[in-house]
Design an enzyme around this catalytic site. Sequence first.
Site, PDB file in Angstrom:
ATOM      1  N   CYS A  75     -17.532  24.497  -0.192  1.00  0.00           N
ATOM      2  CA  CYS A  75     -17.404  23.590  -1.337  1.00  0.00           C
ATOM      3  C   CYS A  75     -17.839  24.360  -2.587  1.00  0.00           C
ATOM      4  O   CYS A  75     -19.019  24.703  -2.706  1.00  0.00           O
ATOM      5  CB  CYS A  75     -18.261  22.345  -1.144  1.00  0.00           C
ATOM      6  N   HIS A 172      -6.193  25.477   1.886  1.00  0.00           N
ATOM      7  CA  HIS A 172      -5.576  24.971   0.654  1.00  0.00           C
ATOM      8  C   HIS A 172      -4.065  25.201   0.689  1.00  0.00           C
ATOM      9  O   HIS A 172      -3.596  26.213   1.215  1.00  0.00           O
ATOM     10  CB  HIS A 172      -6.161  25.684  -0.578  1.00  0.00           C
ATOM     11  N   GLU A 221      -8.047  16.180  -2.163  1.00  0.00           N
ATOM     12  CA  GLU A 221      -8.927  16.882  -1.227  1.00  0.00           C
ATOM     13  C   GLU A 221      -8.884  16.304   0.184  1.00  0.00           C
ATOM     14  O   GLU A 221      -8.788  15.085   0.387  1.00  0.00           O
ATOM     15  CB  GLU A 221     -10.385  16.833  -1.713  1.00  0.00           C
ATOM     16  N   ARG A 222      -9.000  17.199   1.162  1.00  0.00           N
ATOM     17  CA  ARG A 222      -9.180  16.797   2.571  1.00  0.00           C
ATOM     18  C   ARG A 222     -10.465  15.974   2.678  1.00  0.00           C
ATOM     19  O   ARG A 222     -11.472  16.335   2.095  1.00  0.00           O
ATOM     20  CB  ARG A 222      -9.289  18.045   3.440  1.00  0.00           C
ATOM     21  N   CYS A 230     -12.043  20.385  -8.044  1.00  0.00           N
ATOM     22  CA  CYS A 230     -12.250  21.007  -6.722  1.00  0.00           C
ATOM     23  C   CYS A 230     -12.446  22.502  -6.960  1.00  0.00           C
ATOM     24  O   CYS A 230     -11.521  23.177  -7.433  1.00  0.00           O
ATOM     25  CB  CYS A 230     -11.039  20.751  -5.824  1.00  0.00           C
ATOM     26  N   GLY A 233     -10.486  24.647  -4.673  1.00  0.00           N
ATOM     27  CA  GLY A 233      -9.093  24.390  -5.048  1.00  0.00           C
ATOM     28  C   GLY A 233      -8.696  25.161  -6.293  1.00  0.00           C
ATOM     29  O   GLY A 233      -7.578  25.688  -6.384  1.00  0.00           O
TER      30      GLY A 233
END
Length: 289
Positions: A75, A172, A221-222, A230, A233
């Site tokens: 993250c 991603h 987002e998952r 993100c 991301g």
Amino acid sequence: MRIPFTKMQGAGNDFVVLDETRGRLGLTEAHYRFLGDRHFGVGADQILTVRPSPAEGIDFEYVIHNADGNEVEQCGNGSRCFARFVHDKGLTTKDRIRVQTMKGVIEPRLNADGRVTVDMGAPVFALADIPFDASGLTLQPMGAWGNWPLAIVDIAPAAPLLIATVSMGNPHAVTLVDNVDTAAVATLGPAVQANPRFPQGVNVGFLQVVDRSHVRLRVFERGVGETLACGTGACAAVVSGVRLGLLDARVEVQTHGGVLTIEWAGGDAPVFMTGPATTVFHGEIDLPE
Ligand SMILES: N[C@H](CCC[C@H](N)C(=O)O)C(=O)O
């Protein structure tokens, strides 16, 4: 059980941060879902747990759960908030911190201007490592899309969607759009995530290139849905844009929650992400049994 927590956010991606440096809280998946719940719990995109150093030369371990309760590998926005948390709580006096995540060691650095820069490690492109199941697909140079395999994934409604897949530790899929404001994030995001070619799910980025050093980005987002920003991301989107020949090595990424600066020199170089990390409030909460 009543537990203390700290609410934090990085470019609007928000977190509940838990301190397990003096012992485990013994939380279950249901507890993480409760903490992430915006109506019955605290509310957050992810829950970040800080644990003691797991090995020589590493300062901390950092565990990440999405709001759906599942543990995930990485993250980016969370890593900046993690660094702010351990520094402000006096758990370290270092400005450059080495921290073990599920998928490797990252190195956040606290800057004098209050922002945090994180060495997020090198991007991974091998489809099996995303993971992306390419069986039966013909991956070929895609003209302007460059000469590296691009997954063409048949997404309902019956339109092949060009996506670039990359792992920043977590999976991603990035697709180019003319305008993020009109991108079909709410429908294409879940459709790509549901595609069985992503056996571990995927974060879906919608990238609008403004010029070679400025982009706009939205990410579905998952384990959460669309977030205001993100971090991984943003890394994945810039890496994809650089590989497509559309972006330079330093890019400002405008998200709904704020601006992230991403730098990548290409090849096996690490990706550096710089952005804000803000403590919102401290609290306590009684966990459901
Ligand atoms: N939803 C992501 C984890 C959080 C990533 C994001 N919040 C970031 O800042 O990188 C996943 O399931 O891989």
